[in-house]
Scaffold this motif. Structure first.
Motif, mmCIF file in Angstrom:
data_model
loop_
_atom_site.group_PDB
_atom_site.id
_atom_site.type_symbol
_atom_site.label_atom_id
_atom_site.label_comp_id
_atom_site.label_asym_id
_atom_site.label_seq_id
_atom_site.Cartn_x
_atom_site.Cartn_y
_atom_site.Cartn_z
ATOM 1 N N GLY A 126 -8.627 8.312 7.445
ATOM 2 C CA GLY A 126 -8.839 6.869 7.476
ATOM 3 C C GLY A 126 -7.982 6.144 6.462
ATOM 4 O O GLY A 126 -8.470 5.276 5.730
ATOM 5 N N LYS A 127 -6.705 6.481 6.437
ATOM 6 C CA LYS A 127 -5.810 5.850 5.455
ATOM 7 C C LYS A 127 -4.473 5.481 6.089
ATOM 8 O O LYS A 127 -4.056 6.084 7.081
ATOM 9 N N VAL A 128 -3.831 4.496 5.456
ATOM 10 C CA VAL A 128 -2.444 4.191 5.778
ATOM 11 C C VAL A 128 -1.586 4.784 4.658
ATOM 12 O O VAL A 128 -2.057 4.877 3.517
ATOM 13 N N PRO A 129 -0.369 5.199 4.956
ATOM 14 C CA PRO A 129 0.298 5.121 6.245
ATOM 15 C C PRO A 129 -0.182 6.202 7.213
ATOM 16 O O PRO A 129 -0.574 7.287 6.807
ATOM 17 N N SER A 139 0.849 -1.190 0.000
ATOM 18 C CA SER A 139 0.000 0.000 0.000
ATOM 19 C C SER A 139 0.888 1.245 0.000
ATOM 20 O O SER A 139 2.119 1.144 -0.087
ATOM 21 N N SER A 140 0.271 2.395 0.161
ATOM 22 C CA SER A 140 1.047 3.638 0.257
ATOM 23 C C SER A 140 1.954 3.645 1.479
ATOM 24 O O SER A 140 2.822 4.526 1.602
ATOM 25 N N GLN A 190 -9.738 0.825 8.985
ATOM 26 C CA GLN A 190 -9.266 2.216 8.901
ATOM 27 C C GLN A 190 -10.369 3.227 9.232
ATOM 28 O O GLN A 190 -10.086 4.409 9.397
ATOM 29 N N ARG A 191 -11.605 2.738 9.321
ATOM 30 C CA ARG A 191 -12.706 3.665 9.638
ATOM 31 C C ARG A 191 -13.150 3.561 11.093
ATOM 32 O O ARG A 191 -14.132 4.180 11.499
ATOM 33 N N ILE A 244 -7.228 -2.663 5.668
ATOM 34 C CA ILE A 244 -8.081 -1.714 4.937
ATOM 35 C C ILE A 244 -9.100 -2.447 4.061
ATOM 36 O O ILE A 244 -9.972 -1.807 3.482
ATOM 37 N N GLU A 246 -0.054 11.349 5.559
ATOM 38 C CA GLU A 246 0.492 11.616 4.226
ATOM 39 C C GLU A 246 1.933 11.097 4.124
ATOM 40 O O GLU A 246 2.849 11.582 4.804
ATOM 41 N N ALA A 247 2.087 10.141 3.209
ATOM 42 C CA ALA A 247 3.389 9.491 3.032
ATOM 43 C C ALA A 247 4.499 10.492 2.704
ATOM 44 O O ALA A 247 5.617 10.389 3.235
HETATM 45 N N1 LIG Z 1 -2.177 10.542 -0.078
HETATM 46 C C1 LIG Z 1 -2.184 9.478 0.909
HETATM 47 C C2 LIG Z 1 -2.803 8.260 0.260
HETATM 48 C C3 LIG Z 1 -2.998 7.155 1.270
HETATM 49 C C4 LIG Z 1 -3.904 6.071 0.699
HETATM 50 O O1 LIG Z 1 -4.608 6.247 -0.304
HETATM 51 N N2 LIG Z 1 -3.864 4.897 1.376
HETATM 52 C C5 LIG Z 1 -4.720 3.814 0.977
HETATM 53 C C6 LIG Z 1 -3.910 2.536 0.818
HETATM 54 S S1 LIG Z 1 -2.803 2.664 -0.581
HETATM 55 C C7 LIG Z 1 -5.746 3.570 2.067
HETATM 56 O O2 LIG Z 1 -5.434 3.614 3.236
HETATM 57 N N3 LIG Z 1 -6.982 3.284 1.662
HETATM 58 C C8 LIG Z 1 -8.033 2.977 2.576
HETATM 59 C C9 LIG Z 1 -9.297 3.700 2.251
HETATM 60 O O3 LIG Z 1 -9.271 4.588 1.391
HETATM 61 O O4 LIG Z 1 -10.302 3.382 2.853
HETATM 62 C C10 LIG Z 1 -0.771 9.191 1.406
HETATM 63 O O5 LIG Z 1 0.173 9.345 0.619
HETATM 64 O O6 LIG Z 1 -0.575 8.853 2.572
#
Ligand SMILES: N[C@@H](CCC(=O)N[C@@H](CS)C(=O)NCC(=O)O)C(=O)O
Length: 200
Positions: A51-54, A11-12, A39-40, A34, A65-66
């Motif tokens: 609600g995202k990784v990392p 993933s990111s 994540q929620r 996820i 934000e990565a």
């Molecule tokens: N712009 C964000 C993008 C993060 C992102 O899109 N992460 C995805 C995994 S690649 C995620 O957590 N998705 C879960 C979701 O959207 O529910 C970053 O660079 O951290």
């Protein structure tokens, strides 16, 4: 300092896990599934409202934000390890510029292809435009790498890891680098680093 990386495989979060490995930083990893909606959960949203990784916590304080994490890790830990340029140098300006270029400028083209793929039509107008946009940017990167073996010059740095992670992902989803030999050879060297082999 205690570092906790909230991640999901492939993933990111992957470049952040690799950067932590490259820096040799002890840290805890917490897997957030996820695919099942972990994540929620409120406890996770309290750390990252997106609600995202990392997601990374530093002594309990969260960041998201990565790109932000890569710049911070470079500044905080990379300089002393010879993996990030010293503050106030021209190379530091280039480090900020290229990492942002990869995530923002190149990333804007990448998401067009990603969206077309997600719709099941990777060769529609969006997909084609994204690939064309990336190809133009890869030509620019190729010219940069024709003059130096690594992004900042003679030595590998976390800038190679950051930019290489984005370019590597785009190649994986259908924007090949074969037409750009300097990028192709550099990417192979970046991907061969031991830190890039970890399970992430
Ligand atoms: N712009 C964000 C993008 C993060 C992102 O899109 N992460 C995805 C995994 S690649 C995620 O957590 N998705 C879960 C979701 O959207 O529910 C970053 O660079 O951290």
């Amino acid at each position: 300092m205690s570092l906790v990386l909230y991640w999901h495989p492939m993933s990111s979060a992957t470049p952040i896990a690799c950067a932590l490995a490259e820096l040799g930083l002890p840290h805890e990893r917490v897997k957030v599934d996820i695919t099942t909606g972990e994540q929620r959960r409120p406890a996770f949203l309290a750390l990252n409202p997106n609600g995202k990784v990392p997601t990374l916590t530093v002594d309990g304080a969260p960041m998201f934000e990565a790109l932000a994490m890569e710049l911070w890790l470079g500044e905080r830990y990379g300089v002393e390890r010879g993996l990030w340029p010293a503050p106030g140098t021209p190379a530091q300006l280039q480090a900020f510029s290229w990492c942002t270029w990869a995530y923002v400028t190149y990333g804007a083209q990448l998401v067009r292809l990603q969206a077309a793929r997600d719709m099941g039509t990777p060769d529609d107008a969006h997909g084609r435009a994204g690939r064309e946009g990336m190809d133009q940017l890869l030509a620019l990167l190729d010219a940069h790498l024709a003059k130096r073996p690594w992004m900042l010059g003679e030595a590998y740095s976390l800038v190679d890891l950051s930019v290489g992670s984005v370019i590597g992902y785009s190649a994986y989803i259908g924007a090949p680098v074969d037409q750009h030999p300097n990028v192709r050879d550099w990417l192979a060297r970046v991907q061969a680093r031991p830190a890039m082999q970890i399970e992430a």
